[in-house]
Design an enzyme around this catalytic site. Structure first.
Site, mmCIF file in Angstrom:
data_model
loop_
_atom_site.group_PDB
_atom_site.id
_atom_site.type_symbol
_atom_site.label_atom_id
_atom_site.label_comp_id
_atom_site.label_asym_id
_atom_site.label_seq_id
_atom_site.Cartn_x
_atom_site.Cartn_y
_atom_site.Cartn_z
ATOM 1 N N HIS A 48 80.444 -12.175 10.941
ATOM 2 C CA HIS A 48 79.748 -12.718 12.122
ATOM 3 C C HIS A 48 79.835 -11.794 13.337
ATOM 4 O O HIS A 48 79.179 -12.053 14.351
ATOM 5 C CB HIS A 48 80.330 -14.081 12.493
ATOM 6 C CG HIS A 48 80.059 -15.147 11.486
ATOM 7 N ND1 HIS A 48 78.796 -15.411 10.995
ATOM 8 C CD2 HIS A 48 80.900 -16.018 10.850
ATOM 9 C CE1 HIS A 48 78.863 -16.393 10.106
ATOM 10 N NE2 HIS A 48 80.122 -16.773 10.000
ATOM 11 N N ASP B 216 78.445 -15.718 1.335
ATOM 12 C CA ASP B 216 79.174 -16.717 2.130
ATOM 13 C C ASP B 216 78.214 -17.852 2.481
ATOM 14 O O ASP B 216 77.010 -17.652 2.584
ATOM 15 C CB ASP B 216 79.681 -16.035 3.406
ATOM 16 C CG ASP B 216 80.660 -16.883 4.194
ATOM 17 O OD1 ASP B 216 80.212 -17.844 4.839
ATOM 18 O OD2 ASP B 216 81.853 -16.562 4.195
ATOM 19 N N HIS C 280 77.827 -19.144 5.236
ATOM 20 C CA HIS C 280 77.259 -18.872 6.562
ATOM 21 C C HIS C 280 76.475 -17.565 6.539
ATOM 22 O O HIS C 280 76.864 -16.607 5.870
ATOM 23 C CB HIS C 280 78.366 -18.754 7.612
ATOM 24 C CG HIS C 280 79.250 -19.955 7.696
ATOM 25 N ND1 HIS C 280 80.429 -20.061 6.985
ATOM 26 C CD2 HIS C 280 79.131 -21.094 8.408
ATOM 27 C CE1 HIS C 280 80.998 -21.227 7.258
ATOM 28 N NE2 HIS C 280 80.234 -21.868 8.115
ATOM 29 N N ASP D 213 83.393 -20.180 0.462
ATOM 30 C CA ASP D 213 83.145 -21.466 1.120
ATOM 31 C C ASP D 213 81.861 -22.139 0.642
ATOM 32 O O ASP D 213 81.511 -23.215 1.142
ATOM 33 C CB ASP D 213 83.137 -21.321 2.639
ATOM 34 C CG ASP D 213 82.381 -20.104 3.128
ATOM 35 O OD1 ASP D 213 81.733 -19.425 2.312
ATOM 36 O OD2 ASP D 213 82.431 -19.819 4.341
#
Length: 340
Positions: A158, A193, A195, A282
């Site tokens: 990120h 991921d 995200h 995740d």
């Protein structure tokens, strides 16, 4: 397969987290490392401590100003009256603001995109050593290994060139990809991921030599919210070299694996010399962040699919948070990848 881990990263154990207006315990806890190490142990994989990389490896993707901030922020924060135990920004610049502040409070808001990546007394050292793991894994692959795994904490995907966010400090995934790029004309990244890998996308968005592919939960109602949509395809020289595949939070194995296969097809068309995988566990149905509903068998099959791409591959650990099944998630993915 060679694996890299730096015990110093466990000293980064952030506390503060703001979720829906409530102050909660941060999800990026040191316990994550111990659960992932247990997975390596089950597979009889012994991690190596990485050597310290030259700072230029980090400057390949990050501004010197961000690195200087991460290195000095906690010490400067402690000089504030009634300073808290972690650097947590309370003010953020908007797009029309362009003056870099002298105040550590202002600089925290400049270099930290949200409140989920608080900086403690050991965060810089931990981030530095996590990045060393990413560089060491890339160097192992450049040295002839077919694959290598970097157990990185804190995560990185990120963080942009100048802004850390989302439990991340330095962008370990982008650092590994840039390291591979020193030897290969083209490098592909595949982020699985839950995200969107917005930081990695931002770093390489205008480049044609690094393909960025991200399979993730639809950001219209999920972090990072502002990027990760299918119409973001790159700009300038990088036009056409960014692929986002957003999926619903209800996504289970078949749809997720189909999206991973779509991403791998784009990687194959790009014909890179090497692949960097941002390994987010995740996506698993038991992960506390509830991004998707992928099973352990889905993770195993994804590992096998990525291995079948037959590219020199660096696996960089990204998400995957505290649950009883985190160890098993890593075991299944790596078992599929190593065809066990």
């Amino acid at each position: 397969m060679r694996c890299f881990y730096a015990p110093e990263t466990e000293a980064h154990d952030p506390v503060f987290r703001l979720t829906h207006g409530r102050i909660l315990r941060n999800a990026e806890q040191a316990e994550r490392a111990r659960l992932l190490l247990a997975g390596l142990d089950q597979l009889s994989l012994t991690p190596e401590a990485p050597p310290e990389a030259d700072r230029s490896a980090f400057e390949a993707v990050h501004t010197p100003r961000l690195l200087a901030f991460l290195e000095s922020a906690w010490d400067e924060w402690q000089k504030l009256p009634d300073a808290g135990p972690e650097v947590v920004p309370n003010v953020f610049p908007r797009a029309h603001v362009s003056r870099y502040p002298d105040s550590i409070v202002g600089r925290a808001g400049w270099h930290m995109g949200d409140t989920s990546a608080p900086i403690g007394p050991h965060s810089w050292r931990a981030s530095r050593r996590a990045a060393d793991c990413a560089v060491a894994a890339a160097d192992a692959v450049l040295g002839g290994e077919r694959a290598a795994y970097a157990l990185c904490r804190p995560a990185g995907h990120h963080t942009t060139a100048d802004i850390a966010a989302g439990h991340c400090m330095m962008n370990v995934s982008a650092i590994a990809a840039a390291r591979l790029r020193t030897r290969h004309e083209r490098v592909a990244t595949l982020d699985i991921d839950t995200h969107h890998g917005n930081g990695t996308q931002g770093i390489f968005y205008d480049r044609a030599d690094v393909l960025t592919v991200s399979v993730h939960t639809d950001p219209s109602n999920y972090y990072p919210f502002y990027t990760g949509y299918a119409d973001e395809t790159g700009e300038g020289d990088g036009a056409g070299f960014n692929l986002n595949i957003p999926l619903p939070r209800t996504t289970t194995d078949d749809a997720w694996l189909e999206a991973v296969a779509q991403g791998l097809a784009r990687v194959r068309d790009f014909a890179p010399g090497a692949l960097m995988v941002s390994l987010g566990l995740d996506v698993h149905e038991d992960d506390p962040l509830k991004g998707m509903k992928v099973s352990w068998d889905g993770l195993r099959r994804a590992g096998a699919m990525i291995a079948a791409a037959d590219l020199p591959t660096v696996l960089v650990q990204e998400g995957g948070y505290l649950s009883e099944g985190l160890t098993t998630s890593l075991v299944h993915f790596l078992s599929g990848f190593m065809e066990r």
